[in-house]
Scaffold this motif. Structure first.
Motif, PDB file in Angstrom:
ATOM      1  N   ALA A  82       0.567  -1.489   0.443  1.00 39.53           N
ATOM      2  CA  ALA A  82      -0.155   0.305  -0.126  1.00 39.53           C
ATOM      3  C   ALA A  82       1.097   0.862  -0.092  1.00 39.53           C
ATOM      4  O   ALA A  82       0.759   2.121  -0.355  1.00 39.53           O
ATOM      5  N   HIS A  83       2.059   1.269   0.632  1.00 40.81           N
ATOM      6  CA  HIS A  83       2.854   2.770   1.154  1.00 40.81           C
ATOM      7  C   HIS A  83       3.185   2.166  -0.728  1.00 40.81           C
ATOM      8  O   HIS A  83       3.315   3.981  -1.400  1.00 40.81           O
ATOM      9  N   THR A  84       3.785   1.166  -0.988  1.00 45.00           N
ATOM     10  CA  THR A  84       4.418   1.592  -2.504  1.00 45.00           C
ATOM     11  C   THR A  84       3.854   2.031  -3.844  1.00 45.00           C
ATOM     12  O   THR A  84       3.141   3.190  -4.442  1.00 45.00           O
ATOM     13  N   VAL A  85       2.493   1.574  -3.327  1.00 42.84           N
ATOM     14  CA  VAL A  85       1.327   1.938  -4.105  1.00 42.84           C
ATOM     15  C   VAL A  85       0.597   3.677  -3.766  1.00 42.84           C
ATOM     16  O   VAL A  85       0.536   4.885  -5.045  1.00 42.84           O
ATOM     17  N   ALA A  86       0.796   4.292  -3.181  1.00 44.47           N
ATOM     18  CA  ALA A  86       0.584   5.163  -2.194  1.00 44.47           C
ATOM     19  C   ALA A  86       1.504   6.156  -2.965  1.00 44.47           C
ATOM     20  O   ALA A  86       1.375   7.329  -3.963  1.00 44.47           O
ATOM     21  N   ILE A  87       3.381   6.077  -2.844  1.00 38.63           N
ATOM     22  CA  ILE A  87       3.800   6.543  -3.416  1.00 38.63           C
ATOM     23  C   ILE A  87       3.993   7.227  -5.413  1.00 38.63           C
ATOM     24  O   ILE A  87       3.869   7.783  -5.625  1.00 38.63           O
ATOM     25  N   TRP A  88       3.860   5.712  -6.149  1.00 40.31           N
ATOM     26  CA  TRP A  88       2.969   6.050  -6.806  1.00 40.31           C
ATOM     27  C   TRP A  88       2.382   6.975  -7.888  1.00 40.31           C
ATOM     28  O   TRP A  88       2.366   7.538  -8.553  1.00 40.31           O
ATOM     29  N   GLY A  89       1.364   6.859  -6.795  1.00 41.72           N
ATOM     30  CA  GLY A  89       0.177   7.410  -7.017  1.00 41.72           C
ATOM     31  C   GLY A  89       0.572   9.178  -6.776  1.00 41.72           C
ATOM     32  O   GLY A  89       0.085  10.712  -6.904  1.00 41.72           O
ATOM     33  N   ASP A  90       1.199   9.352  -5.694  1.00 38.99           N
ATOM     34  CA  ASP A  90       2.017  10.230  -5.614  1.00 38.99           C
ATOM     35  C   ASP A  90       2.987  10.930  -6.666  1.00 38.99           C
ATOM     36  O   ASP A  90       2.720  12.478  -6.736  1.00 38.99           O
ATOM     37  N   ARG A  91       4.493  10.144  -6.794  1.00 35.68           N
ATOM     38  CA  ARG A  91       4.536  10.454  -8.231  1.00 35.68           C
ATOM     39  C   ARG A  91       3.409  11.062  -9.728  1.00 35.68           C
ATOM     40  O   ARG A  91       4.233  12.002 -10.540  1.00 35.68           O
ATOM     41  N   THR A  92       2.042   9.910  -9.858  1.00 33.87           N
ATOM     42  CA  THR A  92       1.738  10.940 -10.989  1.00 33.87           C
ATOM     43  C   THR A  92       1.667  11.262 -11.022  1.00 33.87           C
ATOM     44  O   THR A  92       0.920  12.505 -12.063  1.00 33.87           O
ATOM     45  N   LYS A  93       0.660  12.517  -9.594  1.00 36.22           N
ATOM     46  CA  LYS A  93       0.189  13.358  -9.431  1.00 36.22           C
ATOM     47  C   LYS A  93       1.613  14.801  -9.764  1.00 36.22           C
ATOM     48  O   LYS A  93       0.531  15.540 -10.629  1.00 36.22           O
ATOM     49  N   MET A  94       2.064  14.001  -8.678  1.00 35.28           N
ATOM     50  CA  MET A  94       3.354  15.678  -8.864  1.00 35.28           C
ATOM     51  C   MET A  94       3.807  15.638 -10.141  1.00 35.28           C
ATOM     52  O   MET A  94       3.639  16.797 -10.595  1.00 35.28           O
ATOM     53  N   ARG A  95       4.152  14.889 -11.339  1.00 36.75           N
ATOM     54  CA  ARG A  95       4.310  14.738 -12.752  1.00 36.75           C
ATOM     55  C   ARG A  95       3.479  15.363 -13.667  1.00 36.75           C
ATOM     56  O   ARG A  95       4.020  16.261 -14.578  1.00 36.75           O
ATOM     57  N   ARG A  96       2.275  14.909 -13.406  1.00 35.30           N
ATOM     58  CA  ARG A  96       1.877  15.970 -13.871  1.00 35.30           C
ATOM     59  C   ARG A  96       1.092  17.288 -13.616  1.00 35.30           C
ATOM     60  O   ARG A  96       0.834  18.313 -14.406  1.00 35.30           O
ATOM     61  N   ALA A  97       1.550  17.700 -12.254  1.00 30.37           N
ATOM     62  CA  ALA A  97       1.591  18.847 -12.220  1.00 30.37           C
ATOM     63  C   ALA A  97       2.352  20.092 -13.068  1.00 30.37           C
ATOM     64  O   ALA A  97       2.723  20.525 -13.627  1.00 30.37           O
ATOM     65  N   VAL A  98       3.428  19.458 -12.786  1.00 27.77           N
ATOM     66  CA  VAL A  98       5.472  19.915 -13.091  1.00 27.77           C
ATOM     67  C   VAL A  98       4.338  20.183 -14.995  1.00 27.77           C
ATOM     68  O   VAL A  98       5.109  21.196 -15.632  1.00 27.77           O
ATOM     69  N   GLY A  99       3.864  19.114 -15.369  1.00 28.76           N
ATOM     70  CA  GLY A  99       4.108  18.695 -16.957  1.00 28.76           C
ATOM     71  C   GLY A  99       3.081  19.719 -17.495  1.00 28.76           C
ATOM     72  O   GLY A  99       2.789  20.603 -18.427  1.00 28.76           O
ATOM     73  N   ARG A 100       2.202  20.557 -16.616  1.00 31.38           N
ATOM     74  CA  ARG A 100       1.307  21.436 -16.541  1.00 31.38           C
ATOM     75  C   ARG A 100       1.339  23.042 -16.548  1.00 31.38           C
ATOM     76  O   ARG A 100       1.228  24.264 -16.328  1.00 31.38           O
ATOM     77  N   LEU A 101       3.042  23.364 -15.361  1.00 37.47           N
ATOM     78  CA  LEU A 101       3.526  24.662 -15.471  1.00 37.47           C
ATOM     79  C   LEU A 101       4.168  25.063 -16.901  1.00 37.47           C
ATOM     80  O   LEU A 101       4.142  25.051 -17.694  1.00 37.47           O
ATOM     81  N   SER A 102       3.905  26.877 -16.341  1.00 36.28           N
ATOM     82  CA  SER A 102       3.840  27.514 -17.505  1.00 36.28           C
ATOM     83  C   SER A 102       5.781  27.774 -16.926  1.00 36.28           C
ATOM     84  O   SER A 102       5.982  27.622 -16.315  1.00 36.28           O
ATOM     85  N   ASP A 103       6.033  28.635 -18.068  1.00 32.45           N
ATOM     86  CA  ASP A 103       7.600  28.175 -18.300  1.00 32.45           C
ATOM     87  C   ASP A 103       7.962  29.152 -17.078  1.00 32.45           C
ATOM     88  O   ASP A 103       9.361  29.218 -16.501  1.00 32.45           O
ATOM     89  N   ALA A 104       6.744  30.473 -16.595  1.00 34.59           N
ATOM     90  CA  ALA A 104       7.482  31.219 -15.973  1.00 34.59           C
ATOM     91  C   ALA A 104       7.982  30.528 -14.442  1.00 34.59           C
ATOM     92  O   ALA A 104       8.192  31.133 -13.491  1.00 34.59           O
ATOM     93  N   HIS A 105       6.293  29.867 -14.470  1.00 37.11           N
ATOM     94  CA  HIS A 105       6.085  29.052 -12.898  1.00 37.11           C
ATOM     95  C   HIS A 105       7.864  28.311 -12.615  1.00 37.11           C
ATOM     96  O   HIS A 105       8.860  27.978 -11.752  1.00 37.11           O
ATOM     97  N   LEU A 106       8.092  27.632 -14.247  1.00 35.80           N
ATOM     98  CA  LEU A 106       9.338  27.350 -13.683  1.00 35.80           C
ATOM     99  C   LEU A 106      10.729  27.293 -13.018  1.00 35.80           C
ATOM    100  O   LEU A 106      10.913  26.932 -12.719  1.00 35.80           O
ATOM    101  N   ARG A 107      10.977  28.289 -14.538  1.00 39.39           N
ATOM    102  CA  ARG A 107      11.547  29.141 -13.939  1.00 39.39           C
ATOM    103  C   ARG A 107      11.570  29.851 -12.514  1.00 39.39           C
ATOM    104  O   ARG A 107      12.544  29.339 -11.523  1.00 39.39           O
ATOM    105  N   ASP A 108      10.776  30.053 -11.586  1.00 41.62           N
ATOM    106  CA  ASP A 108      10.442  30.449 -10.310  1.00 41.62           C
ATOM    107  C   ASP A 108      10.840  29.085  -9.454  1.00 41.62           C
ATOM    108  O   ASP A 108      11.979  29.520  -9.121  1.00 41.62           O
ATOM    109  N   ILE A 109      10.502  28.052  -9.732  1.00 43.74           N
ATOM    110  CA  ILE A 109      11.154  26.513  -9.011  1.00 43.74           C
ATOM    111  C   ILE A 109      12.139  26.029  -9.175  1.00 43.74           C
ATOM    112  O   ILE A 109      13.202  24.585  -9.346  1.00 43.74           O
ATOM    113  N   GLY A 110      13.193  26.535 -10.596  1.00 44.96           N
ATOM    114  CA  GLY A 110      14.474  26.239 -11.451  1.00 44.96           C
ATOM    115  C   GLY A 110      15.051  24.973 -12.273  1.00 44.96           C
ATOM    116  O   GLY A 110      15.883  24.627 -11.525  1.00 44.96           O
TER     117      GLY A 110
END
Length: 77
Positions: free
Chosen positions: A32-60
């Motif tokens: 269950a811990h492993t599956v939760a980590i996989w879900g976290d990664r999926t959400k994070m990666r989708r969010a990073v993929g939607r960020l604008s160039d300005a937001h990406l510059r802000d996070i480096g």
């Protein structure tokens, strides 16, 4: 990128540290811990993929780095 665990992931990790649980329960909790980590990664990666160039510059990170991260499969760290 730094991984920040979700509540579900932290809860499963805390449960897996208990020594009074049967082996089958420990295995199920670790799964269950492993599956939760996989879900976290999926959400994070989708969010990073939607960020604008300005937001990406802000996070480096560059748009290319963001695209590479967003395209990684959930099981890869």
């Amino acid at each position: 990128m730094t991984y920040t665990p979700s509540r579900a992931s932290e809860f499963a990790l805390n449960l897996s540290a208990r020594t009074d649980l049967p082996v089958a329960s420990t295995v199920a909790i670790k799964f269950a811990h492993t599956v939760a980590i996989w879900g976290d990664r999926t959400k994070m990666r989708r969010a990073v993929g939607r960020l604008s160039d300005a937001h990406l510059r802000d996070i480096g990170i560059t748009p290319t780095q963001a695209q590479i991260e967003a395209q990684k499969p959930f099981w890869k760290a």
